[in-house]
Design a protein around this motif. Structure first.
Motif, PDB file in Angstrom:
ATOM      1  N   LEU A 135      38.633  23.150 205.077  1.00  0.00           N
ATOM      2  CA  LEU A 135      39.249  22.193 205.635  1.00  0.00           C
ATOM      3  C   LEU A 135      40.207  22.125 206.736  1.00  0.00           C
ATOM      4  N   VAL A 136      41.064  23.375 207.077  1.00  0.00           N
ATOM      5  CA  VAL A 136      41.733  23.677 207.812  1.00  0.00           C
ATOM      6  C   VAL A 136      41.003  23.696 209.303  1.00  0.00           C
ATOM      7  N   ASN A 137      39.909  24.342 209.095  1.00  0.00           N
ATOM      8  CA  ASN A 137      39.058  24.659 210.454  1.00  0.00           C
ATOM      9  C   ASN A 137      37.864  23.801 210.059  1.00  0.00           C
ATOM     10  N   TYR A 138      37.845  22.609 210.153  1.00  0.00           N
ATOM     11  CA  TYR A 138      36.806  21.675 209.721  1.00  0.00           C
ATOM     12  C   TYR A 138      35.930  21.562 211.075  1.00  0.00           C
ATOM     13  N   ASP A 139      36.453  21.606 212.279  1.00  0.00           N
ATOM     14  CA  ASP A 139      35.809  21.557 213.347  1.00  0.00           C
ATOM     15  C   ASP A 139      34.827  22.674 213.827  1.00  0.00           C
ATOM     16  N   LEU A 140      35.301  23.589 213.224  1.00  0.00           N
ATOM     17  CA  LEU A 140      34.596  25.038 213.369  1.00  0.00           C
ATOM     18  C   LEU A 140      32.829  24.999 213.031  1.00  0.00           C
ATOM     19  N   PRO A 141      31.830  25.503 213.562  1.00  0.00           N
ATOM     20  CA  PRO A 141      30.672  25.319 213.156  1.00  0.00           C
ATOM     21  C   PRO A 141      30.214  26.302 212.043  1.00  0.00           C
ATOM     22  N   MET A 142      29.343  26.194 211.400  1.00  0.00           N
ATOM     23  CA  MET A 142      28.933  27.179 210.462  1.00  0.00           C
ATOM     24  C   MET A 142      28.333  28.224 210.971  1.00  0.00           C
ATOM     25  N   THR A 143      28.770  29.540 210.848  1.00  0.00           N
ATOM     26  CA  THR A 143      28.222  30.538 211.568  1.00  0.00           C
ATOM     27  C   THR A 143      27.039  31.329 210.775  1.00  0.00           C
ATOM     28  N   ASN A 144      26.389  32.344 211.449  1.00  0.00           N
ATOM     29  CA  ASN A 144      25.343  32.797 210.868  1.00  0.00           C
ATOM     30  C   ASN A 144      25.936  33.732 209.391  1.00  0.00           C
ATOM     31  N   GLU A 145      26.921  34.568 209.870  1.00  0.00           N
ATOM     32  CA  GLU A 145      27.806  34.999 208.645  1.00  0.00           C
ATOM     33  C   GLU A 145      27.850  34.070 207.324  1.00  0.00           C
ATOM     34  N   ILE A 146      28.132  32.969 207.345  1.00  0.00           N
ATOM     35  CA  ILE A 146      28.172  31.795 206.293  1.00  0.00           C
ATOM     36  C   ILE A 146      26.567  31.592 205.893  1.00  0.00           C
ATOM     37  N   LEU A 147      25.895  31.025 206.816  1.00  0.00           N
ATOM     38  CA  LEU A 147      24.583  30.718 206.284  1.00  0.00           C
ATOM     39  C   LEU A 147      23.680  31.842 205.777  1.00  0.00           C
ATOM     40  N   SER A 148      23.853  32.979 206.076  1.00  0.00           N
ATOM     41  CA  SER A 148      23.287  34.207 205.592  1.00  0.00           C
ATOM     42  C   SER A 148      23.595  34.287 204.028  1.00  0.00           C
ATOM     43  N   ARG A 149      24.520  33.755 203.532  1.00  0.00           N
ATOM     44  CA  ARG A 149      24.745  33.863 202.168  1.00  0.00           C
ATOM     45  C   ARG A 149      24.435  32.743 201.266  1.00  0.00           C
ATOM     46  N   THR A 150      23.511  31.910 202.101  1.00  0.00           N
ATOM     47  CA  THR A 150      23.037  30.792 201.459  1.00  0.00           C
ATOM     48  C   THR A 150      21.493  30.742 200.933  1.00  0.00           C
ATOM     49  N   GLN A 151      21.114  32.168 201.006  1.00  0.00           N
ATOM     50  CA  GLN A 151      19.408  32.351 200.559  1.00  0.00           C
ATOM     51  C   GLN A 151      19.607  33.482 199.899  1.00  0.00           C
ATOM     52  N   PRO A 152      20.168  33.380 198.333  1.00  0.00           N
ATOM     53  CA  PRO A 152      20.095  34.592 197.745  1.00  0.00           C
ATOM     54  C   PRO A 152      18.544  34.917 197.127  1.00  0.00           C
ATOM     55  N   THR A 153      18.105  36.162 197.073  1.00  0.00           N
ATOM     56  CA  THR A 153      16.941  36.661 196.852  1.00  0.00           C
ATOM     57  C   THR A 153      17.061  37.739 195.546  1.00  0.00           C
ATOM     58  N   ILE A 154      15.870  38.235 195.185  1.00  0.00           N
ATOM     59  CA  ILE A 154      15.829  39.462 194.337  1.00  0.00           C
ATOM     60  C   ILE A 154      16.291  40.258 194.771  1.00  0.00           C
ATOM     61  N   LEU A 155      16.248  40.612 196.233  1.00  0.00           N
ATOM     62  CA  LEU A 155      16.818  41.893 197.080  1.00  0.00           C
ATOM     63  C   LEU A 155      18.479  41.854 196.580  1.00  0.00           C
ATOM     64  N   ASP A 156      19.225  40.839 196.801  1.00  0.00           N
ATOM     65  CA  ASP A 156      20.664  40.748 196.573  1.00  0.00           C
ATOM     66  C   ASP A 156      20.722  41.002 194.963  1.00  0.00           C
ATOM     67  N   LEU A 157      20.074  40.794 194.060  1.00  0.00           N
ATOM     68  CA  LEU A 157      20.164  41.162 192.615  1.00  0.00           C
ATOM     69  C   LEU A 157      20.123  42.613 192.563  1.00  0.00           C
ATOM     70  N   MET A 158      19.052  43.317 193.390  1.00  0.00           N
ATOM     71  CA  MET A 158      18.869  45.005 193.130  1.00  0.00           C
ATOM     72  C   MET A 158      20.001  45.415 193.638  1.00  0.00           C
ATOM     73  N   ILE A 159      20.422  44.919 194.867  1.00  0.00           N
ATOM     74  CA  ILE A 159      21.783  45.482 195.489  1.00  0.00           C
ATOM     75  C   ILE A 159      22.946  45.468 194.605  1.00  0.00           C
ATOM     76  N   ALA A 160      23.125  44.368 194.018  1.00  0.00           N
ATOM     77  CA  ALA A 160      24.318  44.325 193.145  1.00  0.00           C
ATOM     78  C   ALA A 160      23.905  45.339 191.839  1.00  0.00           C
ATOM     79  N   LEU A 161      23.062  45.397 191.103  1.00  0.00           N
ATOM     80  CA  LEU A 161      22.739  46.419 190.195  1.00  0.00           C
ATOM     81  C   LEU A 161      23.120  47.763 190.448  1.00  0.00           C
ATOM     82  N   ALA A 162      22.649  48.177 191.715  1.00  0.00           N
ATOM     83  CA  ALA A 162      23.137  49.555 192.367  1.00  0.00           C
ATOM     84  C   ALA A 162      24.519  49.519 192.555  1.00  0.00           C
TER      85      ALA A 162
END
Length: 378
Positions: A135-162
């Motif tokens: 809300l404070v930084n509402y005018d800032l665009p959504m960056t790749n660092e943010i959007l890269s965390r919006t596509q969870p896959t089975i690879l993320d599950l394997m990383i978390a298990l390890a």
């Protein structure tokens, strides 16, 4: 009378067979000491106390995680992976998850409630900070660092298990620091929670839900792998006296977590399959477009995909000397593969002409294709 420096006596000791034996004996002693250090038994009581302490809702827990959330949030907003990773140096999200894992293994309801409440409070605080930053930084665009965390896959599950297994192993090992591994585990928790809060503040509900799903997936995976490592290490009940526990008992105590993990694994596998197909489609499409349009000093700058109900519109931005003709675009459309919904792929070109400007008395030098490639801003 003091002896002058250049006239001081010098003692020369020659190596003898006995001295070599002494050195070899000392080396063997050091080696045995190292073996004893590596073979230290797990102090179950001490490990339990450490895990229980880290699972408590202390001031340190909330302060450090709040600071980690703020740093991670601004790292996400500034699209800086280094800042996001650096923020995890102060995060403390592994403690309550390890507490839940130990509580399930030891069958201790009170510890489970304490650790779960600490975890939920931490999640709520971090998520709220993400919303405030959004809300404070509402005018800032959504960056790749943010959007890269919006596509969870089975690879993320394997990383978390390890990661969860590494965290639990460091907790029970006398020679490893749980803080270092905790940093790596927290990396999988705090950034997606903050990213979900920022996206929620921007009313991007789907992306926010996907980022939150990534955090939830990591939590369940870390808990399961931590429980397994603790169970293998001999943590079976809430006392100093260890007892034998069967695999059936382990599965029974972790049944709910295993069920959620299985469901998440199925959903994330479908996500991975869909993402893989999307990447293959885009890679094939971009190769075809590049072959057909990237010539005669024409340089492709960007390719964007706009999915419609009946077709996929592919917007291609080109800079160059000669614009492609409608007939060329029609021929290109025939060569493109259908999209993932078996609808046609249609190209729309935005052509930006390039003018070469120089002084009147300058020699007329032709811009070659390889030179145009070097001047292109990708």
């Amino acid at each position: 009378m003091p002896i002058e420096k250049d006239k001081d006596a010098t003692i020369v000791v020659k190596d003898t067979p006995d001295q070599e034996k002494y050195e070899l004996l000392k080396e063997k002693i050091r080696y045995k000491q190292a073996l004893r250090e590596n073979s230290k038994k797990i102090d179950h009581q001490k490990v339990r106390l450490n895990i229980q302490a880290d699972a408590l809702p202390s001031k340190t827990f909330f302060i450090m995680n709040a600071l980690a959330a703020v740093i991670a949030g601004y790292g996400l907003l500034s699209n800086s992976a280094a800042v996001v990773i650096g923020a995890m140096l102060v995060a403390m999200m592994l403690g309550p998850i390890s507490g839940i894992a130990l509580a399930l293994i030891d069958n201790r309801w009170l510890l489970f409630k304490t650790a779960l409440s600490t975890l939920l409070l931490g999640i709520g605080m971090i998520y709220s900070i993400g919303i405030i930053l959004g809300l404070v930084n509402y005018d800032l665009p959504m960056t790749n660092e943010i959007l890269s965390r919006t596509q969870p896959t089975i690879l993320d599950l394997m990383i978390a298990l390890a990661g969860g297994a590494a965290g639990a192993f460091s907790a029970v090992s006398p020679r490893l620091s749980v803080a270092v591994v905790g940093v790596a585990v927290a990396t999988a928790l705090v950034p997606p929670l903050v990213a979900s809060g920022i996206l929620f503040a921007h009313m991007e509900w789907k992306n926010s839900a996907n980022a939150f799903l990534l955090a939830v997936t990591n939590i369940f995976a870390i808990q399961i792998s931590s429980s397994l490592v603790l169970w293998i290490a001999g943590f079976r009940r809430g006392s100093t006296e260890e007892v034998q526990s069967t695999v059936k008992e382990f599965l029974k105590r972790n049944a709910v977590s295993l069920m959620f993990l299985a469901l998440l694994g199925i959903y994330l596998s479908f996500n991975f399959y869909a993402l893989l197909n999307t990447r293959l489609y885009e890679s094939s499409t971009e190769a075809t477009i590049s072959t057909e349009l990237n010539h005669a000093n024409n340089i492709i700058d960007t390719i964007q995909y706009d999915k419609r109900d009946d077709f996929t519109l592919i917007r291609v931005s080109i800079r160059g000397d000669i614009p492609p003709s409608p007939a060329q675009i029609a021929a290109l459309n025939q060569k493109l593969l259908p999209d993932l919904n078996d609808n046609p792929s249609i190209v729309q070109v935005r052509f930006i002409p390039i003018d070469i400007i120089q002084a009147e008395d300058s020699p007329n030098v032709k811009l070659e294709q390889d030179e145009a490639q070097k001047l292109s801003v990708q």
